[in-house]
Design a protein around this motif. Structure first.
Motif, PDB file in Angstrom:
ATOM      1  N   GLY A  94      81.242  27.551  -6.411  1.00  0.00           N
ATOM      2  CA  GLY A  94      80.694  27.427  -5.279  1.00  0.00           C
ATOM      3  C   GLY A  94      81.067  28.613  -4.482  1.00  0.00           C
ATOM      4  O   GLY A  94      81.341  30.037  -4.997  1.00  0.00           O
ATOM      5  N   SER A  95      80.556  29.008  -3.173  1.00  0.00           N
ATOM      6  CA  SER A  95      80.218  30.137  -2.432  1.00  0.00           C
ATOM      7  C   SER A  95      80.760  29.990  -0.954  1.00  0.00           C
ATOM      8  O   SER A  95      80.766  28.619  -0.753  1.00  0.00           O
ATOM      9  CB  SER A  95      78.661  30.543  -2.163  1.00  0.00           C
ATOM     10  N   LEU A  96      81.309  31.055  -0.629  1.00  0.00           N
ATOM     11  CA  LEU A  96      81.784  31.108   0.703  1.00  0.00           C
ATOM     12  C   LEU A  96      81.514  32.261   1.522  1.00  0.00           C
ATOM     13  O   LEU A  96      81.389  33.311   0.930  1.00  0.00           O
ATOM     14  CB  LEU A  96      83.245  30.888   1.064  1.00  0.00           C
ATOM     15  N   ARG A  97      81.302  32.374   2.679  1.00  0.00           N
ATOM     16  CA  ARG A  97      81.133  33.707   3.598  1.00  0.00           C
ATOM     17  C   ARG A  97      81.833  33.995   4.541  1.00  0.00           C
ATOM     18  O   ARG A  97      82.128  33.078   5.477  1.00  0.00           O
ATOM     19  CB  ARG A  97      79.490  33.687   3.996  1.00  0.00           C
ATOM     20  N   LEU A  98      82.893  34.778   4.470  1.00  0.00           N
ATOM     21  CA  LEU A  98      83.904  35.216   5.379  1.00  0.00           C
ATOM     22  C   LEU A  98      83.285  35.956   6.528  1.00  0.00           C
ATOM     23  O   LEU A  98      82.274  36.851   6.274  1.00  0.00           O
ATOM     24  CB  LEU A  98      85.182  35.792   4.924  1.00  0.00           C
ATOM     25  N   SER A  99      83.815  35.921   7.860  1.00  0.00           N
ATOM     26  CA  SER A  99      83.494  37.062   8.814  1.00  0.00           C
ATOM     27  C   SER A  99      84.752  37.415   9.402  1.00  0.00           C
ATOM     28  O   SER A  99      85.838  36.863   9.392  1.00  0.00           O
ATOM     29  CB  SER A  99      82.668  36.088   9.924  1.00  0.00           C
ATOM     30  N   CYS A 100      84.657  38.833   9.835  1.00  0.00           N
ATOM     31  CA  CYS A 100      85.565  39.486  10.331  1.00  0.00           C
ATOM     32  C   CYS A 100      85.151  40.087  11.701  1.00  0.00           C
ATOM     33  O   CYS A 100      84.349  40.933  11.666  1.00  0.00           O
ATOM     34  CB  CYS A 100      86.167  40.600   9.684  1.00  0.00           C
ATOM     35  N   ALA A 101      85.475  39.550  12.881  1.00  0.00           N
ATOM     36  CA  ALA A 101      85.062  39.793  14.386  1.00  0.00           C
ATOM     37  C   ALA A 101      86.032  40.402  14.971  1.00  0.00           C
ATOM     38  O   ALA A 101      87.427  40.121  14.804  1.00  0.00           O
ATOM     39  CB  ALA A 101      84.628  38.560  14.843  1.00  0.00           C
ATOM     40  N   GLN A 161      80.487  38.056   1.366  1.00  0.00           N
ATOM     41  CA  GLN A 161      79.821  36.964   0.676  1.00  0.00           C
ATOM     42  C   GLN A 161      80.608  36.864  -0.638  1.00  0.00           C
ATOM     43  O   GLN A 161      80.425  37.650  -1.472  1.00  0.00           O
ATOM     44  CB  GLN A 161      78.376  37.187   0.634  1.00  0.00           C
ATOM     45  N   MET A 162      81.136  35.515  -0.958  1.00  0.00           N
ATOM     46  CA  MET A 162      81.751  35.259  -2.139  1.00  0.00           C
ATOM     47  C   MET A 162      80.943  34.038  -2.967  1.00  0.00           C
ATOM     48  O   MET A 162      80.750  33.112  -2.525  1.00  0.00           O
ATOM     49  CB  MET A 162      83.126  34.864  -1.744  1.00  0.00           C
ATOM     50  N   ASN A 163      80.537  34.564  -4.082  1.00  0.00           N
ATOM     51  CA  ASN A 163      79.753  33.612  -4.912  1.00  0.00           C
ATOM     52  C   ASN A 163      80.476  33.615  -6.131  1.00  0.00           C
ATOM     53  O   ASN A 163      81.456  34.155  -6.610  1.00  0.00           O
ATOM     54  CB  ASN A 163      78.284  34.186  -5.232  1.00  0.00           C
TER      55      ASN A 163
END
Length: 126
Positions: free
Chosen positions: A15-22, A79-81
Motif C-alpha cells: 500500500g501507500s501513505l503520504r506523510l506531511s511535515c508542517a 510519498q511512500m509507495n
C-alpha cells in the motif's frame, strides 16, 4: 524552526501513505525525513534541498519513496509507495539548519538535523 509530522497510519504491505511535515521557519534549509523502529537507531529516509533541486534517498527506500516540498505552504511531503513491513517505524522530519540556501544535500546523519518534533507512526502489516 518548528515542525509537526502527520499522515501516518496502518496499511497493508504494498500500500501507500503520504506523510506531511508542517511548520515554520524552515523554507531556506535542507529538510529530511528519518525513521526509528523500536530498538533501532534513527535511520535516514530522504532529504531535499531548499529549492527542491536536490534530493537524496536511503538505500532501503530508493524507487519507492518520493520527497517533495511546498515552501509557500511551509510543508514537506513524503510519498511512500510499495510499503513493506520493514518500513514500520515512527517517522520524523527535521531541518539541517547548517544549510541555508544550500543546493546540495550536505548530510544524511540524523545528528546533523534538528530540532525534532513529534513523529508519526507508520505500521505496515504483512
Amino acid at each position: 524552526v518548528q515542525l509537526q509530522a502527520s499522515g501516518g497510519g496502518l496499511v497493508q504491505a504494498g500500500g501507500s501513505l503520504r506523510l506531511s511535515c508542517a511548520g515554520s521557519g524552515f523554507s531556506i534549509y535542507t529538510m529530511g525525513w528519518f525513521r526509528q523502529a523500536p530498538g533501532k537507531e534513527r535511520e535516514f529516509v530522504a532529504a531535499i534541498t531548499y529549492g527542491s533541486g536536490g534530493t537524496r534517498y536511503g538505500d532501503p527506500v530508493k524507487g519507492r519513496f518520493t520527497i517533495s516540498r511546498d515552501n509557500a505552504k511551509n510543508t514537506v511531503f513524503l510519498q511512500m509507495n510499495s510499503l513493506e513491513p520493514e518500513d514500520t517505524a515512527v517517522y520524523y522530519c527535521a531541518a539541517d539548519t547548517r544549510t541555508r540556501y544550500t543546493r546540495f544535500i550536505a548530510s544524511a546523519k540524523w545528528t546533523d538535523f534538528g530540532p525534532w518534533g513529534q513523529g508519526t507512526q507508520v505500521t505496515v502489516s504483512s
